[in-house]
Motif scaffolding. Structure first.
Motif, PDB file in Angstrom:
ATOM      1  N   GLU A 185       0.833  -1.202   0.000  1.00 28.66           N
ATOM      2  CA  GLU A 185       0.000   0.000   0.000  1.00 28.66           C
ATOM      3  C   GLU A 185       0.867   1.251   0.000  1.00 28.66           C
ATOM      4  O   GLU A 185       1.705   1.438   0.879  1.00 28.66           O
ATOM      5  N   LEU A 186       0.652   2.085  -1.006  1.00 30.32           N
ATOM      6  CA  LEU A 186       1.278   3.395  -1.077  1.00 30.32           C
ATOM      7  C   LEU A 186       0.170   4.436  -0.997  1.00 30.32           C
ATOM      8  O   LEU A 186      -0.723   4.458  -1.845  1.00 30.32           O
ATOM      9  N   ILE A 187       0.209   5.262   0.041  1.00 32.27           N
ATOM     10  CA  ILE A 187      -0.757   6.356   0.182  1.00 32.27           C
ATOM     11  C   ILE A 187      -0.081   7.615  -0.343  1.00 32.27           C
ATOM     12  O   ILE A 187       0.989   8.013   0.144  1.00 32.27           O
ATOM     13  N   CYS A 188      -0.687   8.249  -1.348  1.00 31.77           N
ATOM     14  CA  CYS A 188       0.028   9.306  -2.075  1.00 31.77           C
ATOM     15  C   CYS A 188      -0.947  10.130  -2.904  1.00 31.77           C
ATOM     16  O   CYS A 188      -2.126   9.799  -3.038  1.00 31.77           O
ATOM     17  N   ASP A 189      -0.417  11.204  -3.498  1.00 31.16           N
ATOM     18  CA  ASP A 189      -1.183  11.941  -4.507  1.00 31.16           C
ATOM     19  C   ASP A 189      -1.194  11.183  -5.823  1.00 31.16           C
ATOM     20  O   ASP A 189      -2.101  11.342  -6.634  1.00 31.16           O
ATOM     21  N   GLY A 190      -0.146  10.378  -6.055  1.00 31.11           N
ATOM     22  CA  GLY A 190      -0.070   9.624  -7.292  1.00 31.11           C
ATOM     23  C   GLY A 190       1.289   8.970  -7.456  1.00 31.11           C
ATOM     24  O   GLY A 190       2.105   8.947  -6.518  1.00 31.11           O
ATOM     25  N   ILE A 191       1.523   8.462  -8.646  1.00 29.03           N
ATOM     26  CA  ILE A 191       2.787   7.806  -8.960  1.00 29.03           C
ATOM     27  C   ILE A 191       2.984   7.869 -10.462  1.00 29.03           C
ATOM     28  O   ILE A 191       2.001   8.025 -11.229  1.00 29.03           O
ATOM     29  N   LEU A 192       4.207   7.785 -10.911  1.00 29.12           N
ATOM     30  CA  LEU A 192       4.454   7.777 -12.355  1.00 29.12           C
ATOM     31  C   LEU A 192       5.571   6.808 -12.699  1.00 29.12           C
ATOM     32  O   LEU A 192       6.450   6.532 -11.882  1.00 29.12           O
ATOM     33  N   LEU A 193       5.501   6.306 -13.916  1.00 35.67           N
ATOM     34  CA  LEU A 193       6.559   5.472 -14.486  1.00 35.67           C
ATOM     35  C   LEU A 193       7.045   6.196 -15.737  1.00 35.67           C
ATOM     36  O   LEU A 193       6.272   6.416 -16.680  1.00 35.67           O
ATOM     37  N   ALA A 194       8.319   6.605 -15.732  1.00 30.34           N
ATOM     38  CA  ALA A 194       8.856   7.447 -16.796  1.00 30.34           C
ATOM     39  C   ALA A 194       9.874   6.701 -17.641  1.00 30.34           C
ATOM     40  O   ALA A 194      10.670   5.911 -17.132  1.00 30.34           O
ATOM     41  N   THR A 195       9.855   6.985 -18.935  1.00 31.43           N
ATOM     42  CA  THR A 195      10.896   6.517 -19.844  1.00 31.43           C
ATOM     43  C   THR A 195      12.145   7.371 -19.625  1.00 31.43           C
ATOM     44  O   THR A 195      12.079   8.432 -18.989  1.00 31.43           O
ATOM     45  N   ASN A 255       8.705  13.599 -14.111  1.00 34.77           N
ATOM     46  CA  ASN A 255       9.483  12.770 -13.190  1.00 34.77           C
ATOM     47  C   ASN A 255      10.520  13.587 -12.424  1.00 34.77           C
ATOM     48  O   ASN A 255      10.674  13.429 -11.202  1.00 34.77           O
ATOM     49  N   LEU A 256      11.232  14.453 -13.104  1.00 31.34           N
ATOM     50  CA  LEU A 256      12.255  15.269 -12.441  1.00 31.34           C
ATOM     51  C   LEU A 256      11.616  16.254 -11.467  1.00 31.34           C
ATOM     52  O   LEU A 256      12.138  16.486 -10.368  1.00 31.34           O
ATOM     53  N   SER A 257      10.462  16.811 -11.843  1.00 29.75           N
ATOM     54  CA  SER A 257       9.757  17.732 -10.952  1.00 29.75           C
ATOM     55  C   SER A 257       9.284  17.029  -9.684  1.00 29.75           C
ATOM     56  O   SER A 257       9.167  17.650  -8.627  1.00 29.75           O
ATOM     57  N   ALA A 258       8.998  15.717  -9.799  1.00 32.84           N
ATOM     58  CA  ALA A 258       8.574  14.930  -8.633  1.00 32.84           C
ATOM     59  C   ALA A 258       9.765  14.355  -7.872  1.00 32.84           C
ATOM     60  O   ALA A 258       9.605  13.451  -7.055  1.00 32.84           O
ATOM     61  N   HIS A 259      10.969  14.866  -8.155  1.00 29.61           N
ATOM     62  CA  HIS A 259      12.217  14.466  -7.494  1.00 29.61           C
ATOM     63  C   HIS A 259      12.638  13.043  -7.873  1.00 29.61           C
ATOM     64  O   HIS A 259      13.312  12.362  -7.102  1.00 29.61           O
ATOM     65  N   GLY A 260      12.242  12.611  -9.067  1.00 28.03           N
ATOM     66  CA  GLY A 260      12.708  11.337  -9.578  1.00 28.03           C
ATOM     67  C   GLY A 260      14.068  11.468 -10.237  1.00 28.03           C
ATOM     68  O   GLY A 260      14.539  12.575 -10.523  1.00 28.03           O
ATOM     69  N   PRO A 261      14.734  10.348 -10.512  1.00 29.41           N
ATOM     70  CA  PRO A 261      16.077  10.390 -11.084  1.00 29.41           C
ATOM     71  C   PRO A 261      16.070  10.648 -12.588  1.00 29.41           C
ATOM     72  O   PRO A 261      15.133  10.276 -13.296  1.00 29.41           O
ATOM     73  N   ILE A 262      17.119  11.279 -13.062  1.00 30.49           N
ATOM     74  CA  ILE A 262      17.333  11.404 -14.504  1.00 30.49           C
ATOM     75  C   ILE A 262      17.944  10.106 -15.005  1.00 30.49           C
ATOM     76  O   ILE A 262      18.892   9.585 -14.420  1.00 30.49           O
ATOM     77  N   VAL A 263      17.398   9.576 -16.093  1.00 28.82           N
ATOM     78  CA  VAL A 263      17.835   8.281 -16.606  1.00 28.82           C
ATOM     79  C   VAL A 263      18.432   8.445 -18.005  1.00 28.82           C
ATOM     80  O   VAL A 263      17.727   8.848 -18.934  1.00 28.82           O
ATOM     81  N   PRO A 264      19.719   8.149 -18.195  1.00 28.71           N
ATOM     82  CA  PRO A 264      20.295   8.179 -19.545  1.00 28.71           C
ATOM     83  C   PRO A 264      19.654   7.103 -20.426  1.00 28.71           C
ATOM     84  O   PRO A 264      19.270   6.030 -19.938  1.00 28.71           O
ATOM     85  N   LEU A 265      19.544   7.386 -21.714  1.00 27.89           N
ATOM     86  CA  LEU A 265      18.949   6.413 -22.628  1.00 27.89           C
ATOM     87  C   LEU A 265      19.730   5.115 -22.662  1.00 27.89           C
ATOM     88  O   LEU A 265      19.154   4.031 -22.771  1.00 27.89           O
ATOM     89  N   THR A 266      21.041   5.212 -22.547  1.00 32.11           N
ATOM     90  CA  THR A 266      21.867   4.014 -22.629  1.00 32.11           C
ATOM     91  C   THR A 266      21.702   3.110 -21.409  1.00 32.11           C
ATOM     92  O   THR A 266      22.117   1.960 -21.435  1.00 32.11           O
ATOM     93  N   ALA A 267      21.066   3.619 -20.353  1.00 32.58           N
ATOM     94  CA  ALA A 267      20.834   2.795 -19.167  1.00 32.58           C
ATOM     95  C   ALA A 267      19.727   1.780 -19.387  1.00 32.58           C
ATOM     96  O   ALA A 267      19.639   0.784 -18.677  1.00 32.58           O
ATOM     97  N   ARG A 268      18.860   2.017 -20.362  1.00 29.98           N
ATOM     98  CA  ARG A 268      17.739   1.127 -20.670  1.00 29.98           C
ATOM     99  C   ARG A 268      16.993   0.775 -19.388  1.00 29.98           C
ATOM    100  O   ARG A 268      16.833  -0.401 -19.027  1.00 29.98           O
ATOM    101  N   ALA A 269      16.530   1.825 -18.719  1.00 30.75           N
ATOM    102  CA  ALA A 269      15.847   1.673 -17.435  1.00 30.75           C
ATOM    103  C   ALA A 269      14.640   2.596 -17.396  1.00 30.75           C
ATOM    104  O   ALA A 269      14.488   3.500 -18.230  1.00 30.75           O
ATOM    105  N   LEU A 270      13.770   2.355 -16.421  1.00 31.74           N
ATOM    106  CA  LEU A 270      12.575   3.162 -16.214  1.00 31.74           C
ATOM    107  C   LEU A 270      12.609   3.718 -14.799  1.00 31.74           C
ATOM    108  O   LEU A 270      13.110   3.079 -13.874  1.00 31.74           O
ATOM    109  N   ALA A 271      12.055   4.919 -14.618  1.00 32.62           N
ATOM    110  CA  ALA A 271      12.016   5.552 -13.300  1.00 32.62           C
ATOM    111  C   ALA A 271      10.605   5.433 -12.729  1.00 32.62           C
ATOM    112  O   ALA A 271       9.647   5.900 -13.335  1.00 32.62           O
TER     113      ALA A 271
END
Length: 250
Positions: A135-145, A153-169
């Protein structure tokens, strides 16, 4: 080289578009599309043209322009010929509403879930069929490319992900409980499912970029490897270089 020009509603973008059309022509079957505006307009242009397989070269006539090249009317053909190509894959969202309707959408930036009322949302997070957060109690959540990691994602204090990392935030939005959970970095192959708890009492919407579905009870998200768009960046100023510079900006 055949070009097509698109512009946002900003006056600077519209006037630049008209000058460039007069100088370079406007093709109905372009080799490259030039998007004039901000990051939001670039994203809209990507959605309009990716099915045609036409690469997009953005020039900043907006406010932020992280995914855009500097604006110049001169030497445009040479810039495009020497540009670095970046291929981006979107996320495929499948959202089920409380009434049982199913909606699908593509997101080149992010899929976001947001509470619809004053009530906080309660979400269960399942990744690759394993419950990771009951259970996550929150305003919301996002999954970013990676391409979207510098946006909402960055505005929500998420990490910056390089394209070569082939990862999702995976990034929570104003998490209340667990208060200190800051999200996760997931492999690009991850299959993510959000289940909305108390969906009637605490209504939640889901958005794949600008496509929104309201009153959802479940959302499934995974990368769409069969779909892609191509962005063009000036030589020496590709996406990964921009990501690196942003992480060391003062």
């Amino acid at each position: 080289m055949k070009l097509a020009f698109t512009a946002s509603e900003r006056p600077d973008a519209i006037s630049a578009c008209e000058r460039l059309k007069a100088r370079y022509g406007q093709s109905e079957t372009p080799d490259v599309v030039i998007a004039l505006g901000g990051d939001g307009w670039l994203l809209e242009t990507v959605h309009n043209y990716f099915r045609q397989g036409v690469p997009i070269f953005g020039m900043n006539r907006g406010s932020v322009g992280f995914l855009l090249n500097e604006f110049s009317e001169d030497g445009l053909i040479e810039r495009i010929e020497n540009a670095e190509r970046t291929r981006i894959n979107p996320l495929r969202m499948r959202a089920v509403t409380t009434s049982g309707d199913v909606h699908e959408g593509l997101a080149f930036n992010e899929v976001s879930l947001l509470r619809q009322t004053h009530q906080s949302s309660k979400l269960r997070i399942i990744i690759d069929d394993k419950v990771r957060l009951e259970e996550l109690i929150c305003d919301g959540i996002l999954l970013a490319t990676p391409a979207g990691s510098t946006a909402y994602n960055l505005s929500a204090h998420g990490p910056i992900v390089p394209l070569t990392a082939r990862a999702l935030a995976l990034t929570p939005i104003s998490a209340f409980r667990p208060r200190r959970w800051r999200g996760a970095i997931l492999p690009h192959t991850a299959k993510v499912r959000f289940e909305v708890r108390e969906a009637t009492l605490r209504p939640v919407s889901a958005s794949a970029d600008s496509f929104e579905v309201r009153h959802i009870c479940e959302v499934e998200i995974e990368e769409a490897p069969d779909v892609h768009a191509t962005l063009l960046f000036d030589a020496g100023h590709g996406y990964d270089e921009r990501v690196m510079a942003e992480q060391f900006a003062s």
